[in-house]
Design an enzyme around this catalytic site. Structure first.
Site, PDB file in Angstrom:
ATOM      1  CG  ASP A  79      -2.037   0.956   1.180  1.00 11.63           C
ATOM      2  OD1 ASP A  79      -2.434   1.329   0.062  1.00 11.63           O
ATOM      3  OD2 ASP A  79      -2.560   1.342   2.253  1.00 11.63           O
ATOM      4  CG  HIS A  80      -0.463   4.854   0.200  1.00 20.74           C
ATOM      5  ND1 HIS A  80      -0.894   5.818  -0.679  1.00 20.74           N
ATOM      6  CD2 HIS A  80      -1.563   4.479   0.917  1.00 20.74           C
ATOM      7  CE1 HIS A  80      -2.190   6.030  -0.509  1.00 20.74           C
ATOM      8  NE2 HIS A  80      -2.616   5.218   0.446  1.00 20.74           N
ATOM      9  CG  ASP A 109       0.842   7.422  -3.512  1.00 22.48           C
ATOM     10  OD1 ASP A 109       0.735   8.234  -4.468  1.00 22.48           O
ATOM     11  OD2 ASP A 109       0.357   7.633  -2.390  1.00 22.48           O
ATOM     12  CD  GLU A 139      -3.748   8.505  -4.766  1.00 21.74           C
ATOM     13  OE1 GLU A 139      -3.581   7.485  -4.061  1.00 21.74           O
ATOM     14  OE2 GLU A 139      -3.881   9.647  -4.284  1.00 21.74           O
ATOM     15  N   GLY A 184      -8.182   8.489   6.677  1.00 18.94           N
ATOM     16  CA  GLY A 184      -8.343   8.765   8.112  1.00 18.94           C
ATOM     17  C   GLY A 184      -9.707   9.360   8.422  1.00 18.94           C
ATOM     18  CG  HIS A 212      -6.369   4.788  -1.766  1.00 17.08           C
ATOM     19  ND1 HIS A 212      -5.228   4.449  -1.090  1.00 17.08           N
ATOM     20  CD2 HIS A 212      -6.297   4.143  -2.955  1.00 17.08           C
ATOM     21  CE1 HIS A 212      -4.491   3.651  -1.837  1.00 17.08           C
ATOM     22  NE2 HIS A 212      -5.108   3.454  -2.983  1.00 17.08           N
ATOM     23  N   GLY A 213      -9.274   5.571   1.295  1.00 18.42           N
ATOM     24  CA  GLY A 213      -9.973   6.347   2.320  1.00 18.42           C
ATOM     25  C   GLY A 213     -11.398   5.893   2.534  1.00 18.42           C
ATOM     26  N   GLY A 214     -11.592   4.571   2.604  1.00 15.46           N
ATOM     27  CA  GLY A 214     -12.958   4.045   2.770  1.00 15.46           C
ATOM     28  C   GLY A 214     -13.604   4.420   4.103  1.00 15.46           C
TER      29      GLY A 214
HETATM   30  P1  13P Z   1      -8.870   4.821   5.730  1.00 14.05           P
HETATM   31  O1  13P Z   1      -7.963   4.638   6.912  1.00 14.05           O
HETATM   32  O2  13P Z   1      -9.456   6.178   5.664  1.00 14.05           O
HETATM   33  O3  13P Z   1      -9.877   3.742   5.641  1.00 14.05           O
HETATM   34  O4  13P Z   1      -7.943   4.713   4.419  1.00 14.05           O
HETATM   35  C1  13P Z   1      -7.212   3.554   4.181  1.00 14.05           C
HETATM   36  C2  13P Z   1      -6.474   3.676   2.912  1.00 14.05           C
HETATM   37  O5  13P Z   1      -6.908   4.274   1.968  1.00 14.05           O
HETATM   38  C3  13P Z   1      -5.164   2.993   2.837  1.00 14.05           C
HETATM   39  O6  13P Z   1      -4.549   3.165   1.604  1.00 14.05           O
END
Ligand code: 13P
Length: 303
Positions: A79-80, A109, A139, A184, A212-214
């Protein structure tokens, strides 16, 4: 069963659902998310980021072994990758250990770089990863930080036409898009640009897309996004929060500190089960069977 992310997402794309991609941190959380996927008979993408573990080769290798032994299709994704540095060499320094650990996918990323440099680096990294049989996520635009959501200061929304060019120029397997989510906890209310998402999906000829950022994005938004062409949803913060709440409210005997691991396992598993159901991935493991992987395992006498 171990799969590449490309393979998992192709079916999700065709069948119009999204696969949850939880951020794991150690063996305990790896086991918890696999348990959730097995309970739901769902495919799974396990996201592992660099800063969370002192030895990503160890954690990646261990997760790979658990995935191989699992009854459901699983991809293991960096991830990233490289996001903390702008130069290519530093990014390669994160990517190469993942090849050694047996990841089946990497996210590179470079979304903080200007478009041309993003393309240049991602194209090269994709060629290297594909030569190793590993899928690639990148991304375009930039998914910002929830802490800054109320002033949108670090968010850059994905341009649909640029997305089409980016996919053609880099050769990636899936694209992380910025359509209004943030990493977050959100400061303020999340607003998703569904028109933009629809346009990206159409202009890119139905290319597999990642959100991302669910966490904190809201059930309705996530369900709609997963029906409109998002095929992978990353989730971290909501799992951490559920687990923290479970630990805080658990009736733990101080003489039996080891009970805490079960509380953490169960809370991660139960929270992820809700995500699997929400995104339409429950029961979808069978879509991947009989697969090439299973055929190969049979030929090799594996199962
Ligand atoms: P959240 O912590 O907001 O769910 O985001 C996770 C994320 O996108 C990891 O790449």
């Amino acid at each position: 069963m171990l799969y590449t992310m490309k393979h998992l997402l192709e079916t999700a794309n065709k069948e119009n659902f999204a696969i949850p991609a939880p951020n794991i941190q150690n063996e305990l959380t790896a086991r918890a998310v696999i348990e959730a996927a097995e309970k739901c008979n769902s495919p799974l993408i396990i996201d592992i980021a660099f800063p969370i573990h002192p030895d990503i080769v160890f954690l990646g290798g261990l997760t790979r072994r658990l995935a191989e032994e699992s009854s459901v299709p699983i991809a293991i994704n960096l991830d990233h990758g490289g996001s903390r540095w702008a130069d290519l060499k530093s990014c390669l320094r994160e990517v190469m250990p993942c090849f050694r650990a047996g990841f089946t996918s990497i996210m590179v990323d470079r979304s903080s770089l200007p478009y041309d440099e993003n393309v240049r680096q991602v194209k090269l990294l994709t060629e290297v990863a594909h030569a190793a049989g590993v899928s690639v996520e990148a991304e375009l635009g930039h998914v910002g930080d929830g802490e800054k959501y109320d002033n949108k200061s670090d968010m850059v929304l994905t341009d649909p036409h640029e997305a089409k060019r980016f996919i053609q120029e880099t050769g990636i397997d899936c694209l992380a898009v910025s359509v209004g989510t943030a990493h977050g906890q959100y400061k303020g209310k999340p607003h998703l640009d569904f028109e933009r998402l629809e346009k990206i999906k159409t202009v890119t000829d139905n290319f597999p897309l990642v959100l991302h950022g669910g966490s904190g994005t809201g059930k309705e938004n996530l369900q709609k996004a997963s029906r409109m062409g998002i095929n992978k949803v990353n989730v971290g913060t909501d799992l951490f929060k559920a687990s923290l709440h479970a630990v805080r409210t658990a009736d733990l005997d101080s003489g039996k500190i080891y009970d805490i691991w079960q509380v953490i396992n169960d809370s991660w598993r139960d929270e992820l089960i809700q995500w699997i159901e929400l995104l339409g991935a429950a029961g979808k493991a069978q879509e991947y069977l009989p697969s090439e992987t299973v055929q190969k395992r049979k030929i090799n006498g594996g199962i």
